[in-house]
Write a protein that holds these residues in place. Sequence first.
Motif, short mmCIF file in Angstrom:
data_model
loop_
_atom_site.label_atom_id
_atom_site.label_comp_id
_atom_site.label_asym_id
_atom_site.label_seq_id
_atom_site.Cartn_x
_atom_site.Cartn_y
_atom_site.Cartn_z
N ARG A 21 -6.27 -6.21 -6.77
CA ARG A 21 -6.88 -5.10 -6.93
C ARG A 21 -8.38 -5.23 -7.69
O ARG A 21 -9.96 -4.73 -7.88
CB ARG A 21 -6.60 -3.45 -7.94
N HIS A 56 -12.17 -3.83 -7.34
CA HIS A 56 -12.56 -2.56 -7.67
C HIS A 56 -12.55 -2.30 -8.53
O HIS A 56 -13.41 -2.16 -9.83
CB HIS A 56 -12.57 -1.17 -6.94
N THR A 112 0.20 2.88 -2.05
CA THR A 112 -0.33 3.07 -3.61
C THR A 112 -1.80 4.17 -2.83
O THR A 112 -2.03 2.86 -1.92
CB THR A 112 -0.61 2.02 -3.94
N PRO A 113 -2.07 5.15 -3.23
CA PRO A 113 -3.23 5.07 -2.89
C PRO A 113 -4.25 4.91 -2.89
O PRO A 113 -4.41 4.49 -4.63
CB PRO A 113 -2.95 6.55 -3.48
N ARG A 114 -5.43 5.17 -2.55
CA ARG A 114 -6.95 4.28 -2.84
C ARG A 114 -7.87 4.73 -3.14
O ARG A 114 -8.98 5.29 -3.39
CB ARG A 114 -7.21 3.17 -1.69
N LYS A 160 -11.30 7.06 -12.22
CA LYS A 160 -10.78 5.97 -12.20
C LYS A 160 -9.64 5.20 -12.73
O LYS A 160 -9.12 4.69 -12.64
CB LYS A 160 -11.86 6.21 -13.22
N PRO A 161 -9.33 6.13 -13.92
CA PRO A 161 -7.77 6.24 -14.62
C PRO A 161 -6.90 6.14 -14.09
O PRO A 161 -5.70 5.02 -13.78
CB PRO A 161 -7.38 7.08 -15.88
N TYR A 162 -6.42 5.97 -12.35
CA TYR A 162 -5.23 6.34 -11.92
C TYR A 162 -5.63 5.51 -10.46
O TYR A 162 -4.49 5.22 -9.68
CB TYR A 162 -5.25 8.12 -11.26
N LEU A 163 -6.99 4.28 -10.74
CA LEU A 163 -7.32 3.16 -10.38
C LEU A 163 -7.76 3.44 -8.43
O LEU A 163 -7.56 2.95 -7.64
CB LEU A 163 -6.04 1.66 -9.58
N ILE A 164 -8.07 4.90 -8.45
CA ILE A 164 -8.78 5.27 -6.56
C ILE A 164 -10.53 5.82 -7.04
O ILE A 164 -10.86 6.18 -7.64
CB ILE A 164 -8.47 7.22 -7.54
N HIS A 165 -10.53 5.09 -6.07
CA HIS A 165 -11.91 4.26 -6.28
C HIS A 165 -12.65 4.21 -5.07
O HIS A 165 -13.80 4.16 -4.88
CB HIS A 165 -11.47 2.56 -6.24
N PHE A 166 -11.90 4.47 -3.59
CA PHE A 166 -12.39 5.01 -2.25
C PHE A 166 -12.52 5.62 -2.02
O PHE A 166 -11.68 6.69 -1.77
CB PHE A 166 -11.69 4.28 -1.32
N GLU A 204 -14.99 7.14 0.46
CA GLU A 204 -15.98 7.22 1.90
C GLU A 204 -17.10 7.97 2.86
O GLU A 204 -15.58 8.49 2.95
CB GLU A 204 -15.63 5.80 2.10
N ASP A 209 -3.26 2.23 0.44
CA ASP A 209 -3.39 0.43 0.78
C ASP A 209 -2.92 1.11 2.36
O ASP A 209 -1.23 1.32 2.39
CB ASP A 209 -2.72 0.20 -0.03
N GLU A 251 4.89 4.57 -5.43
CA GLU A 251 3.33 4.67 -4.48
C GLU A 251 3.56 5.97 -3.89
O GLU A 251 2.11 6.54 -3.27
CB GLU A 251 3.59 3.55 -4.26
N LEU A 287 1.87 8.59 -6.27
CA LEU A 287 0.42 8.73 -6.77
C LEU A 287 0.18 9.61 -6.07
O LEU A 287 -0.73 9.71 -6.20
CB LEU A 287 0.47 7.15 -6.81
#
Lengths: 464, 464
Positions: free
Chosen positions: A359, A386, B357-359, B381-387, B389, B413, B435, B438
């Motif tokens: 990551r 990221h 794991t969700p992205r 962001k705190p949950y590492l969700i960044h994608f 698009e 993922d 996963e 989440l």
Amino acid sequence: MKKILLSLLLVSTVSFAQSDDEKQLKSIYSTSLTNGKSYAWLDHLSNEIGGRLSGSANAAKAVQYTKAELEKLGLDKVWLQEVMVPKWERGAAEEAYMITDAGKTELRICALGGSIATKEGGVEAEVIEVQGLDDVKALGKEKIQGKIVFYNRPMKPDVISTFEAYGGCVDQRYAGAKEALEYGAVGVLVRSMNLRLDDYPHTGSMSYGDVPADKRIPAAAISTNDAELLSKQLKKDAATKVSFTMHCKQYEDVKSHNVIGQITGSEFPNEIIIVGGHLDSWDLGDGSHDDGAGVVQSMDVLRLLKETGYKPKRTIRVVLFMNEENGLRGGRKYAEVAKEKGEKHVFALESDAGGFTPRGFSFDCSDENFAQVESWKNLFKPYLIHFFEKGGSGADIGPLKDDQIVLAGLRPDSQRYFDHHHAENDTFDAVNKRELELGAATMTSLVYLFDKYGTKRSKKIKGK
Amino acid sequence: MKKILLSLLLVSTVSFAQSDDEKQLKSIYSTSLTNGKSYAWLDHLSNEIGGRLSGSANAAKAVQYTKAELEKLGLDKVWLQEVMVPKWERGAAEEAYMITDAGKTELRICALGGSIATKEGGVEAEVIEVQGLDDVKALGKEKIQGKIVFYNRPMKPDVISTFEAYGGCVDQRYAGAKEALEYGAVGVLVRSMNLRLDDYPHTGSMSYGDVPADKRIPAAAISTNDAELLSKQLKKDAATKVSFTMHCKQYEDVKSHNVIGQITGSEFPNEIIIVGGHLDSWDLGDGSHDDGAGVVQSMDVLRLLKETGYKPKRTIRVVLFMNEENGLRGGRKYAEVAKEKGEKHVFALESDAGGFTPRGFSFDCSDENFAQVESWKNLFKPYLIHFFEKGGSGADIGPLKDDQIVLAGLRPDSQRYFDHHHAENDTFDAVNKRELELGAATMTSLVYLFDKYGTKRSKKIKGK
């Protein structure tokens, strides 16, 4: 007008350089995914060698194997660095029972690394459940004396980073016995550092500090399922006993090695970049995630740089550290020798968080160097990398810390790590080939960028 | 001065609102990770019911089970929506052999969904390996007539998104038989859509288009290991034969159902948000990732909103679609009925990419709505969700598309998805509880935000 033209020229130079970097990263990722070696190396390390606890015959085999594989890569130099390491052995399998009015129920336990054995015939006593070290203090001698202390504070499930959840619990494993023996406990059981409910006990290091040998008490991890079972039983009957037997033994320190390979830098050979993982592992599984993955990824960093035709300006070393798990002797030795030789390390990267989908990285460095890293974020976006945050790096590279080096740790997805960590199921089949290879490519990319652009420190060195 | 005060007031209102959202997301994630139901539901769906191909007894059981579970949640309304679905059965296990001078070697194959059976006694013929539909055209009748066409173009390993790699290959599976029969082929084998080398054949839908029944030829998937084996053998001996036998059968359409549950909106009940996955699955495994995961996550979205005390302003529906895999009848039916009733759907979210794991999410919506989504990125962001698009959403919600609705797909993922997709090893043990949870929390969070702030469309509706 001239100024504008110059600006345009600069902009176009910058964007051209950017595009070169994009191409290089693409080449690194493609090569790792189509022609990586990390998975095949890990297969050997895990399935042909297996668990590699410091001082064991397997650890020695792993040293020889990785050295031989590095020698095949055509690096400029491959060598072993001697280091004395502790040697602890589990001995015959542990046995444990919960003893109730209804009879004996077998419990799944394993000795913590560094624990003493039980006395002949084992230990049998009533059990007192606590949620942590403070509880032991608060209960005092009256309640603790003669009992087995059962540390049962679970990892917090609602923390997103499982490493953070681990950090919030692991004091029970590391220092639980030392605390409990102060109040007369006869043994310690620690709930496994595992977020799942399952049957695997998870070992890991513990310490008695400077408590003399004859005062020490045996300490074991208990599977999360059995921790739940025992806790439930204790609520029904506080006089429930547990008996357990362990045969572990600490030996004299033995000689072992860090394994090091190097590509010597073409422009700044005295500026050293290292990438590494630890070669030792716990003995229960085969250490595929912890840290076989980090070892083979680090080896592949140098190989991928070569395969993609990149000639490093700086010296790039892969360092496979011995004894991270129960002593950190390899990491300390490496830093000590580097200091003696006056070597200038500018960047160190460790992979020791499993071979899962990468990551990003966490960094231990100056704000100035971190700003440089942040300027590279977009290069990593196509690879879904990221996470760039300041924070810890890695245990083995920690001893290199000074005010100028950039330390970094690869941060893979952490959700499944503690399902396997230090347990019998940390095995090769739990590693996905693509995830491992993406990690190797991500590490290689960062090493490439630090090699190409240098760090604040390396710029200072150049400026001298 | 007044203006400055007003600005300050506005800023503090905005940051207060932000902080409410932060709290709500924290509550959603914590609840899912400590008190989620998705994993227990999936356990039942996978282990008590199992594979749920449209028209099967298991699919009917899954309808009844999920309806009953939704009824326990205290929603405002739970109902079944009738839909006619195709019914195809695999029948007895397939058999296949590679026939060489050295003898017969068993091959691991499975019928593609929708294929006809082989004639009594199976099909046996020489094999011609191709890399895609164009090769078949180019080779023509002369080379194809009387042969088994073996489509062996692998998924590209150096594409980061495995769905993209799948998209680049799946024409072989879907349209390979239709193309090959035009040139007189007697059967089709397709390399499984799997990035790993292993022994599992992966099924999936195929179509003969409007080719009449008597012209159709049987089509099967072959495991990646056996595809490699066969390819190697064909290089040694182009006259190598394969024989295979399949017993599959297409029946008349049968009655089945979409399962729907609803919380009616408190302020804008006529603005509908849906969240869903598909209830049917292929028959080889138990459909845990595809799409048991999406089903139970979608169910948990409504439950997590209730558990965290949130009262939706808009109407939130969970829709468990029937027949995504081999017909999409459920998705089409739902959209058709929505249109008939003049229902206004403002947002639709599908989870059909596995319980990993969700992205983040991909979106099919206007730029204006996408800008709104982007304004929420920091909350995730705190949950590492960044994608986040623009791109596809989900097959089942596709038929709802118009120029105002926001369609979205959860993007977990993707690295391990095609290890399991449509194969015998798409089973419960391949799903990690955290996963999965989440993912449910990530979906719930986005539904919450769209419910609270509405969309461009819903604002227009309000403005009327």
